[in-house]
Design a protein around this motif. Structure first.
Motif, mmCIF file in Angstrom:
data_model
loop_
_atom_site.group_PDB
_atom_site.id
_atom_site.type_symbol
_atom_site.label_atom_id
_atom_site.label_comp_id
_atom_site.label_asym_id
_atom_site.label_seq_id
_atom_site.Cartn_x
_atom_site.Cartn_y
_atom_site.Cartn_z
ATOM 1 N N ILE A 1 33.854 -77.823 -2.288
ATOM 2 C CA ILE A 1 34.941 -78.191 -3.200
ATOM 3 C C ILE A 1 36.172 -78.622 -2.411
ATOM 4 C CG2 ILE A 1 36.413 -77.418 -5.084
ATOM 5 C CD1 ILE A 1 33.438 -77.629 -5.799
ATOM 6 N N ALA A 2 36.660 -79.815 -2.681
ATOM 7 C CA ALA A 2 37.859 -80.322 -2.014
ATOM 8 C C ALA A 2 39.104 -79.695 -2.639
ATOM 9 C CB ALA A 2 37.931 -81.838 -2.141
ATOM 10 N N PRO A 3 40.148 -79.448 -1.858
ATOM 11 C CA PRO A 3 41.367 -78.850 -2.401
ATOM 12 C C PRO A 3 42.186 -79.841 -3.218
ATOM 13 C CG PRO A 3 41.661 -79.350 -0.077
ATOM 14 C CD PRO A 3 40.221 -79.654 -0.402
ATOM 15 N N LEU A 4 43.011 -79.293 -4.105
ATOM 16 C CA LEU A 4 43.911 -80.102 -4.935
ATOM 17 C C LEU A 4 45.314 -79.558 -4.777
ATOM 18 C CD1 LEU A 4 44.495 -82.177 -7.253
ATOM 19 C CD2 LEU A 4 43.999 -80.317 -8.858
ATOM 20 N N TRP A 5 46.251 -80.397 -4.337
ATOM 21 C CA TRP A 5 47.629 -79.951 -4.129
ATOM 22 C C TRP A 5 48.413 -80.029 -5.443
ATOM 23 C CZ3 TRP A 5 44.754 -80.522 -0.004
ATOM 24 C CH2 TRP A 5 45.069 -79.755 1.127
ATOM 25 N N PRO A 6 49.398 -79.145 -5.618
ATOM 26 C CA PRO A 6 50.165 -79.126 -6.873
ATOM 27 C C PRO A 6 51.073 -80.335 -7.004
ATOM 28 C CG PRO A 6 51.109 -77.589 -5.289
ATOM 29 C CD PRO A 6 49.836 -78.097 -4.672
ATOM 30 N N LEU A 7 51.596 -80.537 -8.208
ATOM 31 C CA LEU A 7 52.402 -81.718 -8.491
ATOM 32 C C LEU A 7 53.644 -81.809 -7.621
ATOM 33 C CD1 LEU A 7 52.211 -81.775 -12.398
ATOM 34 C CD2 LEU A 7 50.999 -83.267 -10.796
ATOM 35 N N LEU B 1 39.373 -92.733 -0.318
ATOM 36 C CA LEU B 1 38.306 -92.140 -1.114
ATOM 37 C C LEU B 1 38.824 -91.528 -2.412
ATOM 38 C CD1 LEU B 1 36.165 -90.639 1.770
ATOM 39 C CD2 LEU B 1 35.471 -92.438 0.178
ATOM 40 N N GLN B 2 40.083 -91.087 -2.432
ATOM 41 C CA GLN B 2 40.610 -90.621 -3.718
ATOM 42 C C GLN B 2 40.769 -91.791 -4.681
ATOM 43 O OE1 GLN B 2 44.794 -89.134 -4.608
ATOM 44 N NE2 GLN B 2 43.620 -87.270 -4.969
ATOM 45 N N TYR B 3 41.278 -92.900 -4.203
ATOM 46 C CA TYR B 3 41.378 -94.081 -5.066
ATOM 47 C C TYR B 3 39.987 -94.575 -5.455
ATOM 48 C CZ TYR B 3 46.398 -94.774 -5.146
ATOM 49 O OH TYR B 3 47.743 -94.633 -5.398
ATOM 50 N N TYR B 4 39.057 -94.525 -4.515
ATOM 51 C CA TYR B 4 37.684 -94.941 -4.809
ATOM 52 C C TYR B 4 37.103 -94.080 -5.932
ATOM 53 C CZ TYR B 4 32.678 -95.769 -4.139
ATOM 54 O OH TYR B 4 31.357 -96.074 -4.335
ATOM 55 N N ALA B 5 37.173 -92.754 -5.784
ATOM 56 C CA ALA B 5 36.576 -91.846 -6.760
ATOM 57 C C ALA B 5 37.263 -91.942 -8.115
ATOM 58 C CB ALA B 5 36.642 -90.410 -6.239
ATOM 59 N N SER B 6 38.595 -92.102 -8.118
ATOM 60 C CA SER B 6 39.330 -92.219 -9.378
ATOM 61 C C SER B 6 38.983 -93.505 -10.104
ATOM 62 C CB SER B 6 40.840 -92.159 -9.118
ATOM 63 O OG SER B 6 41.218 -90.899 -8.592
ATOM 64 N N VAL C 1 43.718 -86.666 -1.687
ATOM 65 C CA VAL C 1 42.692 -85.859 -1.033
ATOM 66 C C VAL C 1 41.335 -86.517 -1.253
ATOM 67 C CG1 VAL C 1 41.551 -83.613 -0.969
ATOM 68 C CG2 VAL C 1 44.004 -83.741 -1.389
ATOM 69 N N ASN C 2 40.523 -86.508 -0.233
ATOM 70 C CA ASN C 2 39.153 -86.990 -0.353
ATOM 71 C C ASN C 2 38.371 -86.023 -1.245
ATOM 72 O OD1 ASN C 2 36.471 -87.717 -0.017
ATOM 73 N ND2 ASN C 2 36.392 -87.131 2.149
ATOM 74 N N PRO C 3 38.004 -86.427 -2.469
ATOM 75 C CA PRO C 3 37.296 -85.493 -3.350
ATOM 76 C C PRO C 3 35.888 -85.179 -2.885
ATOM 77 C CG PRO C 3 37.386 -87.670 -4.343
ATOM 78 C CD PRO C 3 38.224 -87.726 -3.103
ATOM 79 N N TYR C 4 35.379 -85.956 -1.925
ATOM 80 C CA TYR C 4 34.052 -85.715 -1.373
ATOM 81 C C TYR C 4 34.142 -84.919 -0.067
ATOM 82 C CZ TYR C 4 33.331 -89.877 -4.326
ATOM 83 O OH TYR C 4 33.330 -90.787 -5.358
ATOM 84 N N LEU C 5 35.268 -84.293 0.183
ATOM 85 C CA LEU C 5 35.547 -83.675 1.481
ATOM 86 C C LEU C 5 34.439 -82.718 1.913
ATOM 87 C CD1 LEU C 5 37.594 -83.350 3.780
ATOM 88 C CD2 LEU C 5 38.663 -81.513 2.477
ATOM 89 N N GLY C 6 33.968 -81.863 1.012
ATOM 90 C CA GLY C 6 32.945 -80.889 1.373
ATOM 91 C C GLY C 6 31.552 -81.460 1.460
ATOM 92 N N ARG D 1 31.928 -77.919 -13.255
ATOM 93 C CA ARG D 1 32.208 -77.907 -14.690
ATOM 94 C C ARG D 1 33.681 -77.592 -14.949
ATOM 95 N NH1 ARG D 1 28.304 -74.084 -17.683
ATOM 96 N NH2 ARG D 1 29.972 -72.532 -17.547
ATOM 97 N N VAL D 2 34.290 -76.822 -14.060
ATOM 98 C CA VAL D 2 35.730 -76.544 -14.118
ATOM 99 C C VAL D 2 36.310 -76.967 -12.769
ATOM 100 C CG1 VAL D 2 37.434 -74.850 -14.913
ATOM 101 C CG2 VAL D 2 35.025 -74.492 -15.418
ATOM 102 N N GLY D 3 36.016 -78.226 -12.400
ATOM 103 C CA GLY D 3 36.322 -78.706 -11.062
ATOM 104 C C GLY D 3 37.795 -78.742 -10.713
ATOM 105 N N GLY D 4 38.654 -78.909 -11.727
ATOM 106 C CA GLY D 4 40.082 -78.968 -11.442
ATOM 107 C C GLY D 4 40.631 -77.634 -10.972
ATOM 108 N N TRP D 5 40.313 -76.575 -11.714
ATOM 109 C CA TRP D 5 40.799 -75.255 -11.305
ATOM 110 C C TRP D 5 40.083 -74.777 -10.052
ATOM 111 C CZ3 TRP D 5 45.276 -73.864 -12.722
ATOM 112 C CH2 TRP D 5 45.777 -74.233 -13.961
ATOM 113 N N ALA D 6 38.820 -75.160 -9.885
ATOM 114 C CA ALA D 6 38.126 -74.835 -8.644
ATOM 115 C C ALA D 6 38.829 -75.489 -7.461
ATOM 116 C CB ALA D 6 36.667 -75.290 -8.723
ATOM 117 N N ALA D 7 39.264 -76.739 -7.637
ATOM 118 C CA ALA D 7 39.967 -77.450 -6.566
ATOM 119 C C ALA D 7 41.312 -76.808 -6.268
ATOM 120 C CB ALA D 7 40.140 -78.920 -6.945
ATOM 121 N N HIS D 8 41.989 -76.342 -7.319
ATOM 122 C CA HIS D 8 43.264 -75.653 -7.079
ATOM 123 C C HIS D 8 43.038 -74.375 -6.289
ATOM 124 C CE1 HIS D 8 47.364 -74.256 -7.711
ATOM 125 N NE2 HIS D 8 46.862 -73.092 -8.048
#
Length: 855
Positions: A53-59, A741-746, A65-70, A255-262
């Motif tokens: 799971i790739a990390p997600l930084w707060p606002l 990769l973040q722009y790619y994945a988005s 972040v590369n969402p494929y990091l792991g 399934r709860v990837g956002g909170w997992a990333a946080h």
């Protein structure tokens, strides 16, 4: 093969039981339920999976972040299959996207042939018949099998959306637990370990049972207090096969990837401090507990029997998804699309006449910009306007990894790439020490007023009166935000300063202890930082009389993603502080004297001045202008005029993307976007990024790269031990690939890796956004950041990295750094070598092998 039950797309409120359950519900495993063979190390499997799971930084410090990091240890195609099976993710565009590019002539036969030759899943065939098969839709005939979960099975069996219920409840609880100051009343105890805090609250929460999840509280209470023991109990009762345990756990996290990333970001931060953290694995234990609760609640509705069948299917998955064939054609098409962009860039560089340095020429000005793609546009226009100005590209924190403590603050924030930890703590000071306390008192008063105002505005009773008469005082602000003048790039705390101090406070290199915890930067360390920065940007001689160090930031309003437009190299903050600290160090007389003993002689008439590039308006603000020696007054005036003209040209170029009407004033329209509170696209930011070039500036000077290339100045001839090359390949190159990769994945899958429609965002916990009023924490970029409503503004391309350096030296770096080699070997970026003529000569194949690049 048994078909995996899928979630219903249209569902009513879940009601497995007509009445809420009670604490006496039977918790024993149902006879038809699956059993798990002993032997799996559940904790180890949890830790391995959490590493995916790739990390997600707060606002407040949002960075790309590369969402494929792991997943970088897997080849791109393998990762695509894994994500498709665990989350239904798309890792490429639909086949029709690439077929259109072929029809337009953007992808040619040589691109397709090369991509087919590199395919490992099927023998290469002739391009014509292969394309015809794709046009006939043969690659869409089957889909990769999805990893089943209990919630998905229960949803299919009962017709009610248990996936949505579990996601919403977990998200609501996580928002309360991780809240960083938005909520006035906290319902979760953030001081307790995550699993303990959740278990305490879930044990008394009747909401799941009201929604039909019978016996939820009893299931939670029956679990051990230790998260790993609870997880092992859940895995055992669910009967998860050992060989597919990691796949199943991965599906739960996504399934709860956002909170997992946080949670992964919390782990990341602690890791930088050398400490271990179990926040994410404890979060995974919560998800397992929910799965067990759904299984128990569905015992009277055939869920355990259906789950037993699904577990049998899960066993057949093994450690890898069982179906590879369907995704391969689109992966090959993506490779061909990448090669077409690469081919165009190679041709551009080959046809561009290198600007030949004039021996003995001393430029009037050297402007050091961040390598950011938005800087490429302004740099190009500045050099076109002023022949006597040379631009340099360097990471926007300028080699100064600091924590910056604003006036009246006890703690600061990191102003450096998230790959690093700050080495120094620098505090903001007022220009007049006698008035320091006045500025501090003004900020503290403003802070207390804001807190009191927030309490009134959001109080349980007072909020009702706020919207009516009190809310009217916001009318002037609404008007000015929609029709205001240019908004400068400022920090929120600047608004609390007295007028005399705004724009005149500055970071101090000296220690401010014990007043703050800022130890400043010692003299010996200043020399190390100065030498590292100058050698890192290959600026070790022939200094101009005036050297401008330009950080960057973006001026926007009503924009939760505002920091995402600031400098990623500064941890999602503007580069102002780093530029000012770097300039102060390089103007230090003692530092220059020490540099001379190390072979870097900075002339006495050279002065470094800090500046900030507002990337929304392409305006430049200079700092400490009053300190610039009088002998440079005329030079400084001329530079400011050149910057103004370059800014006008840059705005005119960017106006084409905004599709402004012919009768509009370009300057007014673009500058107005920064003050328009209803503007969802204040700037395109990094949209379009596709290349990273590390070479002397004369290789690209005058070349129109369209604001799509990161440009790092590098001359390997000045890099005796190739330490700078190693730094470039392990830091700026990696960060650029994160952004790419973040722009790619988005773009390819905004539903999973992006954040959806910006107009529907609700800020939660000052951490991130929800799309609407519920659901998972959203990751990545809003759709408006990559699409203009009619067409893509960011094309999904993996980063092309071009470095002018000996191939053996690059191989040495790859061999020494596994994580960097994974990016190159597994197709997450494309590495190319530039020769001494400025042309691309070789392409990296993987395994430390290269091939020549033909004409």
């Amino acid at each position: 093969m048994t078909t995996t039950p899928t979630a219903s797309t249209t569902s009513n409120t879940p009601t497995v039981d007509d009445e809420p359950g009670d604490d006496t519900v039977e918790l024993t495993r149902t006879p038809e339920g699956p059993t798990r063979p002993a032997g799996a190390d559940v904790e180890q499997a949890m830790r391995v999976t959490c590493g995916r799971i790739a990390p997600l930084w707060p606002l407040e410090s949002f960075v790309a972040v590369n969402p494929y990091l792991g997943l970088a240890d897997l080849r791109f195609g393998e990762a695509a299959e894994l994500l498709a099976s665990t989350a239904g993710a798309r890792s490429t565009m639909p086949a029709a996207f690439y077929l259109d590019a072929i029809e337009q002539g953007r992808i040619c036969d040589t691109d397709l042939a090369a991509a087919l030759a590199g395919s490992t899943a099927r023998p290469p065939t002739d391009v014509v018949s292969w394309l015809q098969a794709i046009r006939d839709g043969q690659d869409e005939a089957t889909t990769t099998a999805r990893v089943p979960t209990v919630a998905a099975v229960a949803t299919a069996v009962t017709g009610h959306d248990w996936i949505r219920l579990s996601t919403d409840r977990v998200s609501a609880w996580a928002a309360a637990y991780f809240d960083s100051g938005q909520a006035l009343w906290k319902s979760a105890d953030p001081n307790r370990p995550l699993f303990a805090a959740w278990k305490e609250e879930a044990s008394i929460d009747r909401t799941p049972e009201v929604m039909g999840l019978r016996g939820f509280r009893a299931t939670v209470r029956s679990l051990p207090d230790d998260p790993f023991a609870a997880a092992e109990r859940a895995v055992d009762e669910l009967g998860i096969p050992d060989e597919a345990l990691e796949l199943y756990l991965h599906a739960l996290l996504l399934r709860v990837g956002g909170w997992a990333a946080h949670a992964a970001r919390v782990v990341w931060d602690q890791g930088l401090l050398g400490e271990e953290d179990d926040t994410l694995v404890q979060f995974l234990a919560v998800l397992l507990a929910w799965e067990l609760a759904v299984l128990h609640a569905g015992s009277r509705h055939g869920v355990p029997a259906a789950w037993a069948d699904a577990a049998t299917q899960l066993r057949s998955f093994g450690t890898r998804p069982p179906v590879r064939q369907p995704l391969e054609p689109r992966v090959v098409l993506q490779d061909a699309f990448d090669r077409s962009a690469q081919r165009h860039l190679i041709e551009q560089l080959a046809s561009h006449p290198n600007a030949i340095p004039v021996p003995g020429r001393r430029p009037e000005v050297q402007a050091v910009f961040c390598i950011d793609v938005r800087s490429e546009v302004l740099r190009r226009h500045l050099e076109a306007v002023a022949d006597d100005v040379d631009s340099i590209g360097f990471a926007g924190f300028f080699g100064v990894a600091i924590e910056y403590v604003p006036l009246a603050h006890d703690r600061g924030e990191a102003q450096c790439p998230v790959l690093l930890t700050p080495g120094y703590t620098v505090a903001e000071t007022a220009p007049d020490p006698a008035r320091q306390e006045e500025a501090i008192a003004a900020r503290r008063l403003a802070h207390h007023v804001r807190r009191a105002w927030k309490s009134f505005k959001m109080g349980a009773i007072s909020c009702f009166s706020f919207v009516g008469p009190v809310g009217l005082i916001y009318l002037p602000k609404l008007f000015t935000d929609g029709h205001g003048v240019t908004r400068p790039v400022t920090r929120p705390e600047d608004e609390a300063l007295p007028p005399w101090a705004v724009g005149h406070t500055a970071p101090s290199l000296e220690s401010t202890e014990p007043m703050t915890a800022a130890g400043g930067i010692a003299s010996a360390d200043r020399v190390e930082l100065a030498e590292g920065a100058l050698r890192g940007m290959s600026l070790t001689d022939n200094f101009a009389p005036l050297v401008m160090i330009v950080g960057h930031g973006a001026a926007t309003v009503n924009n939760p993603y505002a920091t995402g437009l600031d400098c990623g190299a500064c941890g999602g903050h503007t580069g102002e502080t780093n530029a000012r600290v770097a300039a102060a160090i390089l103007n230090d007389t003692e530092v220059r004297q020490s540099l001379a003993t190390r072979g870097i002689c900075v002339p006495d008439d050279t002065w470094f001045v800090a500046a900030l590039h507002n990337t929304t308006t392409d305006e430049i603000t200079m700092f400490e202008r009053h300190l610039v020696p009088a002998r440079h007054a005329q030079l400084l005036t001329a530079l400011e005029a050149d910057l103004a003209e370059a800014g006008r040209r840059a705005r005119a170029e960017r106006a084409e993307r905004f599709a402004l009407a012919d009768n509009e004033s370009i300057d007014a329209a673009i500058i107005g976007r920064s003050t328009d509170w209803a503007q969802v696209r204040p700037e395109w930011g990094l949209a379009g990024c596709q290349a990273f070039i590390a070479a002397p500036r004369n290789r690209t000077r005058g070349l129109d790269l369209g604001g799509r290339s990161f440009l790092h100045s590098y001359d390997w001839r000045q890099d005796d031990s190739f330490g700078v090359l190693e730094l470039i390949m392990t830091a700026p190159m990696v960060v650029a690939s994160w952004i790419s990769l973040q722009y790619y994945a988005s773009t390819v899958d905004n539903e999973l890796f992006g954040s959806g429609n910006k107009t529907l965002h609700n800020v939660v916990g000052r951490i991130g956004v929800l799309e609407g009023n519920a659901g998972d924490l959203r990751t990545g970029l809003p759709w408006q950041s990559v699409h203009d409503g009619e067409r893509l503004q960011h094309e999904p391309l993996r980063l092309n990295v071009i470095i002018e350096a000996p191939i053996d030296a690059m191989n040495d770096v790859l061999a020494a750094h596994t994580s960097v080699r994974d990016l190159c070997d597994n197709g997450w970026l494309q590495l190319l070598a530039m020769d001494e003529t400025g042309s691309v000569s070789h392409r990296y194949l993987g395994g430390l092998r290269w091939e020549p690049v033909g004409p």
